[in-house]
Design a protein around this motif. Structure first.
Motif, PDB file in Angstrom:
ATOM      1  N   ARG A  63       0.831  -1.205   0.000  1.00 36.57           N
ATOM      2  CA  ARG A  63       0.000   0.000   0.000  1.00 36.57           C
ATOM      3  C   ARG A  63       0.868   1.259   0.000  1.00 36.57           C
ATOM      4  O   ARG A  63       0.542   2.258  -0.639  1.00 36.57           O
ATOM      5  N   LEU A  64       1.983   1.195   0.739  1.00 35.40           N
ATOM      6  CA  LEU A  64       2.908   2.329   0.750  1.00 35.40           C
ATOM      7  C   LEU A  64       3.441   2.638  -0.642  1.00 35.40           C
ATOM      8  O   LEU A  64       3.584   3.795  -1.029  1.00 35.40           O
ATOM      9  N   TYR A  65       3.756   1.586  -1.376  1.00 34.79           N
ATOM     10  CA  TYR A  65       4.282   1.770  -2.725  1.00 34.79           C
ATOM     11  C   TYR A  65       3.244   2.436  -3.625  1.00 34.79           C
ATOM     12  O   TYR A  65       3.575   3.251  -4.491  1.00 34.79           O
ATOM     13  N   ALA A  66       1.986   2.108  -3.409  1.00 36.93           N
ATOM     14  CA  ALA A  66       0.926   2.619  -4.291  1.00 36.93           C
ATOM     15  C   ALA A  66       0.480   4.035  -3.954  1.00 36.93           C
ATOM     16  O   ALA A  66      -0.035   4.754  -4.812  1.00 36.93           O
ATOM     17  N   VAL A  67       0.682   4.454  -2.686  1.00 35.15           N
ATOM     18  CA  VAL A  67       0.128   5.741  -2.247  1.00 35.15           C
ATOM     19  C   VAL A  67       0.569   6.932  -3.095  1.00 35.15           C
ATOM     20  O   VAL A  67      -0.274   7.704  -3.554  1.00 35.15           O
ATOM     21  N   PRO A  68       1.876   7.161  -3.331  1.00 29.82           N
ATOM     22  CA  PRO A  68       2.270   8.355  -4.097  1.00 29.82           C
ATOM     23  C   PRO A  68       1.678   8.387  -5.506  1.00 29.82           C
ATOM     24  O   PRO A  68       1.224   9.438  -5.974  1.00 29.82           O
ATOM     25  N   LYS A  69       1.686   7.225  -6.172  1.00 30.32           N
ATOM     26  CA  LYS A  69       1.149   7.172  -7.528  1.00 30.32           C
ATOM     27  C   LYS A  69      -0.356   7.400  -7.533  1.00 30.32           C
ATOM     28  O   LYS A  69      -0.889   8.121  -8.377  1.00 30.32           O
ATOM     29  N   MET A  70      -1.053   6.791  -6.570  1.00 29.85           N
ATOM     30  CA  MET A  70      -2.503   6.980  -6.496  1.00 29.85           C
ATOM     31  C   MET A  70      -2.850   8.429  -6.198  1.00 29.85           C
ATOM     32  O   MET A  70      -3.810   8.965  -6.750  1.00 29.85           O
ATOM     33  N   ARG A  71      -2.075   9.070  -5.334  1.00 29.81           N
ATOM     34  CA  ARG A  71      -2.324  10.485  -5.034  1.00 29.81           C
ATOM     35  C   ARG A  71      -2.214  11.335  -6.304  1.00 29.81           C
ATOM     36  O   ARG A  71      -3.048  12.209  -6.563  1.00 29.81           O
ATOM     37  N   ARG A  72      -1.164  11.064  -7.072  1.00 29.02           N
ATOM     38  CA  ARG A  72      -0.973  11.834  -8.319  1.00 29.02           C
ATOM     39  C   ARG A  72      -2.108  11.561  -9.296  1.00 29.02           C
ATOM     40  O   ARG A  72      -2.633  12.490  -9.922  1.00 29.02           O
ATOM     41  N   HIS A  73      -2.502  10.305  -9.436  1.00 26.76           N
ATOM     42  CA  HIS A  73      -3.595   9.960 -10.345  1.00 26.76           C
ATOM     43  C   HIS A  73      -4.901  10.640  -9.933  1.00 26.76           C
ATOM     44  O   HIS A  73      -5.611  11.217 -10.765  1.00 26.76           O
ATOM     45  N   TYR A  74      -5.224  10.563  -8.636  1.00 24.67           N
ATOM     46  CA  TYR A  74      -6.476  11.158  -8.162  1.00 24.67           C
ATOM     47  C   TYR A  74      -6.455  12.680  -8.283  1.00 24.67           C
ATOM     48  O   TYR A  74      -7.480  13.309  -8.556  1.00 24.67           O
ATOM     49  N   LYS A  75      -5.292  13.263  -8.075  1.00 22.17           N
ATOM     50  CA  LYS A  75      -5.182  14.716  -8.227  1.00 22.17           C
ATOM     51  C   LYS A  75      -5.441  15.120  -9.679  1.00 22.17           C
ATOM     52  O   LYS A  75      -6.156  16.096  -9.942  1.00 22.17           O
ATOM     53  N   LEU A 111     -11.061   7.453 -17.568  1.00 22.47           N
ATOM     54  CA  LEU A 111     -10.229   7.701 -16.386  1.00 22.47           C
ATOM     55  C   LEU A 111      -8.860   7.039 -16.515  1.00 22.47           C
ATOM     56  O   LEU A 111      -7.855   7.598 -16.043  1.00 22.47           O
ATOM     57  N   ASP A 112      -8.810   5.860 -17.137  1.00 20.07           N
ATOM     58  CA  ASP A 112      -7.523   5.190 -17.326  1.00 20.07           C
ATOM     59  C   ASP A 112      -6.574   6.025 -18.184  1.00 20.07           C
ATOM     60  O   ASP A 112      -5.349   5.922 -18.053  1.00 20.07           O
ATOM     61  N   ARG A 113      -7.122   6.852 -19.064  1.00 15.33           N
ATOM     62  CA  ARG A 113      -6.286   7.632 -19.979  1.00 15.33           C
ATOM     63  C   ARG A 113      -5.958   9.022 -19.462  1.00 15.33           C
ATOM     64  O   ARG A 113      -5.020   9.651 -19.938  1.00 15.33           O
ATOM     65  N   VAL A 114      -6.714   9.510 -18.498  1.00 14.81           N
ATOM     66  CA  VAL A 114      -6.453  10.867 -18.004  1.00 14.81           C
ATOM     67  C   VAL A 114      -5.711  10.884 -16.670  1.00 14.81           C
ATOM     68  O   VAL A 114      -5.189  11.926 -16.276  1.00 14.81           O
ATOM     69  N   LYS A 115      -5.631   9.754 -15.982  1.00 16.09           N
ATOM     70  CA  LYS A 115      -5.043   9.765 -14.642  1.00 16.09           C
ATOM     71  C   LYS A 115      -3.557  10.119 -14.642  1.00 16.09           C
ATOM     72  O   LYS A 115      -3.031  10.596 -13.627  1.00 16.09           O
ATOM     73  N   THR A 116      -2.885   9.914 -15.774  1.00 14.18           N
ATOM     74  CA  THR A 116      -1.452  10.249 -15.846  1.00 14.18           C
ATOM     75  C   THR A 116      -1.205  11.601 -16.502  1.00 14.18           C
ATOM     76  O   THR A 116      -0.053  11.947 -16.790  1.00 14.18           O
ATOM     77  N   VAL A 117      -2.257  12.388 -16.744  1.00 12.76           N
ATOM     78  CA  VAL A 117      -2.123  13.692 -17.400  1.00 12.76           C
ATOM     79  C   VAL A 117      -2.024  14.785 -16.343  1.00 12.76           C
ATOM     80  O   VAL A 117      -3.015  15.095 -15.664  1.00 12.76           O
ATOM     81  N   SER A 118      -0.847  15.363 -16.199  1.00 10.36           N
ATOM     82  CA  SER A 118      -0.632  16.413 -15.196  1.00 10.36           C
ATOM     83  C   SER A 118      -0.581  17.813 -15.796  1.00 10.36           C
ATOM     84  O   SER A 118      -0.726  18.798 -15.065  1.00 10.36           O
ATOM     85  N   ASP A 119      -0.368  17.910 -17.105  1.00  9.14           N
ATOM     86  CA  ASP A 119      -0.242  19.221 -17.737  1.00  9.14           C
ATOM     87  C   ASP A 119      -1.611  19.893 -17.858  1.00  9.14           C
ATOM     88  O   ASP A 119      -2.587  19.288 -18.314  1.00  9.14           O
ATOM     89  N   THR A 121      -2.693  22.282 -19.849  1.00 11.36           N
ATOM     90  CA  THR A 121      -3.187  22.459 -21.216  1.00 11.36           C
ATOM     91  C   THR A 121      -3.907  21.209 -21.699  1.00 11.36           C
ATOM     92  O   THR A 121      -4.999  21.276 -22.277  1.00 11.36           O
ATOM     93  N   VAL A 122      -3.324  20.056 -21.450  1.00 14.38           N
ATOM     94  CA  VAL A 122      -3.931  18.791 -21.868  1.00 14.38           C
ATOM     95  C   VAL A 122      -5.154  18.483 -21.007  1.00 14.38           C
ATOM     96  O   VAL A 122      -6.157  17.961 -21.501  1.00 14.38           O
ATOM     97  N   GLN A 123      -5.094  18.823 -19.728  1.00 13.38           N
ATOM     98  CA  GLN A 123      -6.247  18.603 -18.853  1.00 13.38           C
ATOM     99  C   GLN A 123      -7.468  19.383 -19.335  1.00 13.38           C
ATOM    100  O   GLN A 123      -8.600  18.890 -19.264  1.00 13.38           O
ATOM    101  N   ARG A 124      -7.248  20.587 -19.850  1.00 12.14           N
ATOM    102  CA  ARG A 124      -8.370  21.383 -20.366  1.00 12.14           C
ATOM    103  C   ARG A 124      -9.047  20.679 -21.536  1.00 12.14           C
ATOM    104  O   ARG A 124     -10.279  20.703 -21.658  1.00 12.14           O
ATOM    105  N   LEU A 125      -8.247  20.060 -22.397  1.00 11.44           N
ATOM    106  CA  LEU A 125      -8.827  19.332 -23.524  1.00 11.44           C
ATOM    107  C   LEU A 125      -9.668  18.154 -23.042  1.00 11.44           C
ATOM    108  O   LEU A 125     -10.779  17.926 -23.529  1.00 11.44           O
ATOM    109  N   TRP A 126      -9.133  17.396 -22.073  1.00 11.50           N
ATOM    110  CA  TRP A 126      -9.878  16.242 -21.562  1.00 11.50           C
ATOM    111  C   TRP A 126     -11.156  16.681 -20.847  1.00 11.50           C
ATOM    112  O   TRP A 126     -12.178  15.979 -20.906  1.00 11.50           O
TER     113      TRP A 126
END
Length: 322
Positions: A63-75, A111-119, A121-126
């Protein structure tokens, strides 16, 4: 401290920097993987205390390993949802009706395709894509989402520029087109020196300087290279050098060009060899996927002030009046 508190506490500590190494690629990797070192730290502490981790300890480490990545995805997902909510409020009709939500399978795929989008400009398109799908289900099929997932910051910014520079053509036989106006440098130069139209070097520079990405204006081959990326993704069709896109008809029909609330008529040209009437539209057209994305973005597009004059000048360009 319970398990969850321990997980969150160690996850926060895991984002610190690491010692530099002589190998830049290794250093980049170490900086990335450092975000997920909390699991190793936890297991090391457990081994020191117990000598051997239990099944519960391994679960906590996982669970520790997954937390940082999940936080970024959910954000990332949360940012897109907030933007989509704002767009929905802007776009909804005056008499808002309850709308059927997109299917769960579509939402999962999205959601599978947008969870790794942090930019942003791209978020606005999605966000526009999600909002449009809520209004009109089936607009963006899964294959479209796969192609759009290839957009990065530069390609997304360039596509937005093309949308800003898009005009509409209504044909008197009922056909309608939305066309991104891309004019190569060679044609811009000819327009400047053409005495049949009021188009100056300053007008050309306003257009050229609009192709600015990340505060840097693109020129010549740089623009072509970025446009080729959009073409590979499947959003636009780019014509060959010294060739232009056209709309044809075997009948002598009328074309109405519009940009925002401005409209004007254009008389067709005639090709005696092929015996067809036509109008030249520029060096580019949208694909089906590109057109749907443009429609999703259209409601929030603000045309540049120079655009109407540019379209009128291009349509009256004497080089095409042979």
């Amino acid at each position: 401290m319970d398990d969850l508190e321990k997980i969150l506490s160690l996850a926060e500590k895991s984002t610190g920097g690491i010692e530099s190494t002589g190998n830049i690629i290794t250093q980049i990797y170490r900086q990335y993987i450092a975000k997920y070192n909390a699991a190793d730290q936890y297991l090391n502490e457990v081994i020191k205390e117990k000598g051997k981790p239990s099944a519960k300890d391994m679960e906590i480490a996982a669970r520790l390993y997954a937390v940082p990545k999940m936080r970024r995805h959910y954000k990332n997902i949360a940012n897109i949802l907030v933007r989509a909510d704002q767009l929905y409020e802007q776009w909804k009709p005056q008499k808002d009706e309850m709308r059927k939500a997109p299917e769960d399978d579509w939402i999962d795929y999205f959601l599978d395709r947008v969870k790794t989008v942090s930019d942003e400009t791209v978020q606005r398109l999605w966000a526009c894509i999600l909002t449009q799908e809520c209004f009109e289900q089936g607009t963006f099929r899964r294959v479209m989402l796969d192609r759009l997932a290839l957009l990065d910051r530069s390609s997304a910014a360039l596509f937005q520029i093309l949308c800003d520079l898009t005009y509409d053509i209504e044909v008197s036989d009922g056909r309608n087109y939305s066309v991104p106006l891309y004019i190569r440098d060679t044609e811009l130069c000819k327009m400047i020196h053409n005495t049949c139209i009021d188009f100056t070097e300053e007008d050309a520079m306003l257009y050229k300087n609009y192709f600015s990405i990340n505060d840097r204006v693109l020129h010549g081959s740089e623009i072509e290279e970025e446009l080729e990326v959009l073409q590979e993704i499947g959003l636009v069709n780019l014509s060959e050098e010294n060739d232009e896109s056209d709309i044809y008809s075997i009948e002598n029909i009328e074309f109405t060009v519009s940009t925002e609330n401005k409209k004007f008529k254009v008389l067709p040209l005639y090709d005696e060899k092929q015996e067809v009437y036509y109008v030249v539209t520029g060096c580019m057209t949208f694909t089906k996927i590109g057109l749907e994305l443009y429609k999703a973005l259209k409601k929030q597009i603000v045309k540049p002030l120079f655009f109407l004059k540019l379209v009128e000048s291009f349509m009256n360009y004497g080089e095409f009046q042979k």
